[in-house]
Design a protein around this motif. Sequence first.
Motif, PDB file in Angstrom:
ATOM      1  N   PHE A  34       0.821  -1.211   0.000  1.00  0.00           N
ATOM      2  CA  PHE A  34       0.000   0.000   0.000  1.00  0.00           C
ATOM      3  C   PHE A  34       0.856   1.262   0.000  1.00  0.00           C
ATOM      4  O   PHE A  34       0.482   2.266  -0.586  1.00  0.00           O
ATOM      5  N   ASP A  35       2.020   1.206   0.631  1.00  0.00           N
ATOM      6  CA  ASP A  35       2.852   2.400   0.767  1.00  0.00           C
ATOM      7  C   ASP A  35       3.849   2.598  -0.371  1.00  0.00           C
ATOM      8  O   ASP A  35       4.034   3.710  -0.836  1.00  0.00           O
ATOM      9  N   CYS A  36       4.508   1.518  -0.810  1.00  0.00           N
ATOM     10  CA  CYS A  36       5.588   1.710  -1.796  1.00  0.00           C
ATOM     11  C   CYS A  36       5.371   0.982  -3.119  1.00  0.00           C
ATOM     12  O   CYS A  36       6.128   1.191  -4.060  1.00  0.00           O
ATOM     13  N   ALA A  93      -7.402  -1.250  -1.811  1.00  0.00           N
ATOM     14  CA  ALA A  93      -8.244  -0.446  -2.714  1.00  0.00           C
ATOM     15  C   ALA A  93      -9.153   0.497  -1.923  1.00  0.00           C
ATOM     16  O   ALA A  93      -9.263   1.681  -2.256  1.00  0.00           O
ATOM     17  N   ASN A  94      -9.804  -0.027  -0.882  1.00  0.00           N
ATOM     18  CA  ASN A  94     -10.687   0.817  -0.067  1.00  0.00           C
ATOM     19  C   ASN A  94      -9.907   1.937   0.618  1.00  0.00           C
ATOM     20  O   ASN A  94     -10.370   3.077   0.676  1.00  0.00           O
ATOM     21  N   ALA A  95      -8.731   1.600   1.138  1.00  0.00           N
ATOM     22  CA  ALA A  95      -7.913   2.615   1.817  1.00  0.00           C
ATOM     23  C   ALA A  95      -7.490   3.703   0.839  1.00  0.00           C
ATOM     24  O   ALA A  95      -7.607   4.898   1.140  1.00  0.00           O
ATOM     25  N   LEU A  96      -7.011   3.303  -0.331  1.00  0.00           N
ATOM     26  CA  LEU A  96      -6.569   4.282  -1.328  1.00  0.00           C
ATOM     27  C   LEU A  96      -7.709   5.219  -1.708  1.00  0.00           C
ATOM     28  O   LEU A  96      -7.542   6.438  -1.729  1.00  0.00           O
ATOM     29  N   GLN A  97      -8.865   4.647  -1.982  1.00  0.00           N
ATOM     30  CA  GLN A  97     -10.012   5.463  -2.370  1.00  0.00           C
ATOM     31  C   GLN A  97     -10.409   6.425  -1.241  1.00  0.00           C
ATOM     32  O   GLN A  97     -10.676   7.595  -1.484  1.00  0.00           O
ATOM     33  N   PHE A  98     -10.434   5.938  -0.011  1.00  0.00           N
ATOM     34  CA  PHE A  98     -10.805   6.785   1.122  1.00  0.00           C
ATOM     35  C   PHE A  98      -9.814   7.942   1.283  1.00  0.00           C
ATOM     36  O   PHE A  98     -10.212   9.092   1.431  1.00  0.00           O
ATOM     37  N   PHE A  99      -8.524   7.619   1.271  1.00  0.00           N
ATOM     38  CA  PHE A  99      -7.502   8.658   1.437  1.00  0.00           C
ATOM     39  C   PHE A  99      -7.626   9.707   0.327  1.00  0.00           C
ATOM     40  O   PHE A  99      -7.566  10.907   0.595  1.00  0.00           O
ATOM     41  N   GLN A 100      -7.811   9.256  -0.908  1.00  0.00           N
ATOM     42  CA  GLN A 100      -7.926  10.200  -2.021  1.00  0.00           C
ATOM     43  C   GLN A 100      -9.185  11.055  -1.900  1.00  0.00           C
ATOM     44  O   GLN A 100      -9.138  12.265  -2.122  1.00  0.00           O
ATOM     45  N   GLN A 101     -10.303  10.445  -1.544  1.00  0.00           N
ATOM     46  CA  GLN A 101     -11.559  11.183  -1.382  1.00  0.00           C
ATOM     47  C   GLN A 101     -11.458  12.255  -0.300  1.00  0.00           C
ATOM     48  O   GLN A 101     -12.167  13.240  -0.334  1.00  0.00           O
ATOM     49  N   CYS A 104      -6.060  13.285   0.867  1.00  0.00           N
ATOM     50  CA  CYS A 104      -4.733  12.874   1.332  1.00  0.00           C
ATOM     51  C   CYS A 104      -4.045  12.102   0.213  1.00  0.00           C
ATOM     52  O   CYS A 104      -4.278  10.902   0.043  1.00  0.00           O
ATOM     53  N   ASN A 105      -3.225  12.799  -0.559  1.00  0.00           N
ATOM     54  CA  ASN A 105      -2.537  12.178  -1.682  1.00  0.00           C
ATOM     55  C   ASN A 105      -1.034  12.078  -1.443  1.00  0.00           C
ATOM     56  O   ASN A 105      -0.286  11.803  -2.375  1.00  0.00           O
ATOM     57  N   VAL A 106      -0.586  12.301  -0.218  1.00  0.00           N
ATOM     58  CA  VAL A 106       0.849  12.234   0.093  1.00  0.00           C
ATOM     59  C   VAL A 106       1.288  10.778   0.146  1.00  0.00           C
ATOM     60  O   VAL A 106       0.508   9.892   0.470  1.00  0.00           O
ATOM     61  N   THR A 107       2.538  10.545  -0.178  1.00  0.00           N
ATOM     62  CA  THR A 107       3.061   9.180  -0.134  1.00  0.00           C
ATOM     63  C   THR A 107       3.974   8.963   1.064  1.00  0.00           C
ATOM     64  O   THR A 107       4.197   7.823   1.458  1.00  0.00           O
ATOM     65  N   GLU A 108       4.491  10.021   1.636  1.00  0.00           N
ATOM     66  CA  GLU A 108       5.398   9.902   2.783  1.00  0.00           C
ATOM     67  C   GLU A 108       4.587   9.409   3.991  1.00  0.00           C
ATOM     68  O   GLU A 108       3.569   9.980   4.354  1.00  0.00           O
ATOM     69  N   SER A 109       5.055   8.320   4.604  1.00  0.00           N
ATOM     70  CA  SER A 109       4.291   7.636   5.652  1.00  0.00           C
ATOM     71  C   SER A 109       3.976   8.500   6.863  1.00  0.00           C
ATOM     72  O   SER A 109       2.858   8.464   7.373  1.00  0.00           O
ATOM     73  N   GLN A 110       4.941   9.261   7.346  1.00  0.00           N
ATOM     74  CA  GLN A 110       4.684  10.100   8.524  1.00  0.00           C
ATOM     75  C   GLN A 110       3.529  11.062   8.257  1.00  0.00           C
ATOM     76  O   GLN A 110       2.634  11.209   9.093  1.00  0.00           O
ATOM     77  N   GLN A 111       3.548  11.709   7.090  1.00  0.00           N
ATOM     78  CA  GLN A 111       2.471  12.649   6.754  1.00  0.00           C
ATOM     79  C   GLN A 111       1.150  11.913   6.559  1.00  0.00           C
ATOM     80  O   GLN A 111       0.114  12.338   7.060  1.00  0.00           O
ATOM     81  N   HIS A 114      -0.378  10.418   9.877  1.00  0.00           N
ATOM     82  CA  HIS A 114      -0.693  11.428  10.891  1.00  0.00           C
ATOM     83  C   HIS A 114      -1.740  12.415  10.372  1.00  0.00           C
ATOM     84  O   HIS A 114      -2.036  13.410  11.018  1.00  0.00           O
ATOM     85  N   SER A 115      -2.312  12.144   9.207  1.00  0.00           N
ATOM     86  CA  SER A 115      -3.290  13.050   8.591  1.00  0.00           C
ATOM     87  C   SER A 115      -4.687  12.854   9.190  1.00  0.00           C
ATOM     88  O   SER A 115      -4.969  11.846   9.845  1.00  0.00           O
ATOM     89  N   ARG A 116      -5.529  13.813   8.938  1.00  0.00           N
ATOM     90  CA  ARG A 116      -6.936  13.731   9.361  1.00  0.00           C
ATOM     91  C   ARG A 116      -7.625  12.557   8.663  1.00  0.00           C
ATOM     92  O   ARG A 116      -8.421  11.831   9.267  1.00  0.00           O
ATOM     93  N   ALA A 117      -7.305  12.341   7.387  1.00  0.00           N
ATOM     94  CA  ALA A 117      -7.891  11.225   6.640  1.00  0.00           C
ATOM     95  C   ALA A 117      -7.543   9.898   7.314  1.00  0.00           C
ATOM     96  O   ALA A 117      -8.397   9.009   7.427  1.00  0.00           O
ATOM     97  N   ALA A 118      -6.305   9.749   7.763  1.00  0.00           N
ATOM     98  CA  ALA A 118      -5.877   8.516   8.423  1.00  0.00           C
ATOM     99  C   ALA A 118      -6.652   8.302   9.719  1.00  0.00           C
ATOM    100  O   ALA A 118      -7.081   7.181  10.013  1.00  0.00           O
ATOM    101  N   GLN A 119      -6.839   9.354  10.479  1.00  0.00           N
ATOM    102  CA  GLN A 119      -7.602   9.236  11.729  1.00  0.00           C
ATOM    103  C   GLN A 119      -9.042   8.807  11.451  1.00  0.00           C
ATOM    104  O   GLN A 119      -9.596   7.944  12.127  1.00  0.00           O
ATOM    105  N   MET A 120      -9.643   9.415  10.429  1.00  0.00           N
ATOM    106  CA  MET A 120     -11.024   9.077  10.070  1.00  0.00           C
ATOM    107  C   MET A 120     -11.116   7.634   9.568  1.00  0.00           C
ATOM    108  O   MET A 120     -12.041   6.899   9.919  1.00  0.00           O
ATOM    109  N   TYR A 121     -10.139   7.222   8.749  1.00  0.00           N
ATOM    110  CA  TYR A 121     -10.158   5.872   8.190  1.00  0.00           C
ATOM    111  C   TYR A 121      -9.960   4.821   9.280  1.00  0.00           C
ATOM    112  O   TYR A 121     -10.625   3.786   9.284  1.00  0.00           O
ATOM    113  N   LYS A 122      -9.066   5.113  10.205  1.00  0.00           N
ATOM    114  CA  LYS A 122      -8.825   4.205  11.329  1.00  0.00           C
ATOM    115  C   LYS A 122     -10.134   3.975  12.092  1.00  0.00           C
ATOM    116  O   LYS A 122     -10.486   2.833  12.397  1.00  0.00           O
ATOM    117  N   SER A 123     -10.865   5.030  12.371  1.00  0.00           N
ATOM    118  CA  SER A 123     -12.149   4.919  13.074  1.00  0.00           C
ATOM    119  C   SER A 123     -13.163   4.133  12.253  1.00  0.00           C
ATOM    120  O   SER A 123     -13.921   3.320  12.789  1.00  0.00           O
TER     121      SER A 123
END
Length: 168
Positions: A34-36, A93-101, A104-111, A114-123
Amino acid sequence: KVTRQGIQMSQPSKTDISSIFKKLRSSPQNKVCFDCGANNPTWASVTYGVFICIDCSGVHRGMGVHISFIRSTQLDTNWTWIQLRAMQMGGNANALQFFQQHGCNVTESQQKYHSRAAQMYKSKIVELAKKAMTQHGTKLHIESSFADERKRSSSTRSEEDFFQAHTS
């Protein structure tokens, strides 16, 4: 293990775990990290329900379990049903679509993680995994309800937009 309702909940067997991951890995999107984008990832972030390679698993471990909880899809035999449900409800696929929607289109893992999209997706993954456990218990193979949720929310948005546009 006993749940709050007092129901005895068995742990998935090694065969159960293997069978679930065999099916999940049959999806083309789950065949790359998913990351690289590395081929045939054998690790997973349970937190996000995504498949990652061994190199990226090290990056995730470095962020801490409060950001991303990592397990091997081949070596670890102590997966819980709720963790397996997170993987079944998620997927690359679901994660990519959620992040893009959610912009959050960054590829660097820390960003990214730690994004708002990541927090929402985790929940969202936690919510869907719990719902799947309630609906399916320890049934081995289930379908992700993530796509259904997206369809419902986008049709609701379309209706709202339609009414907003025509009630001025």
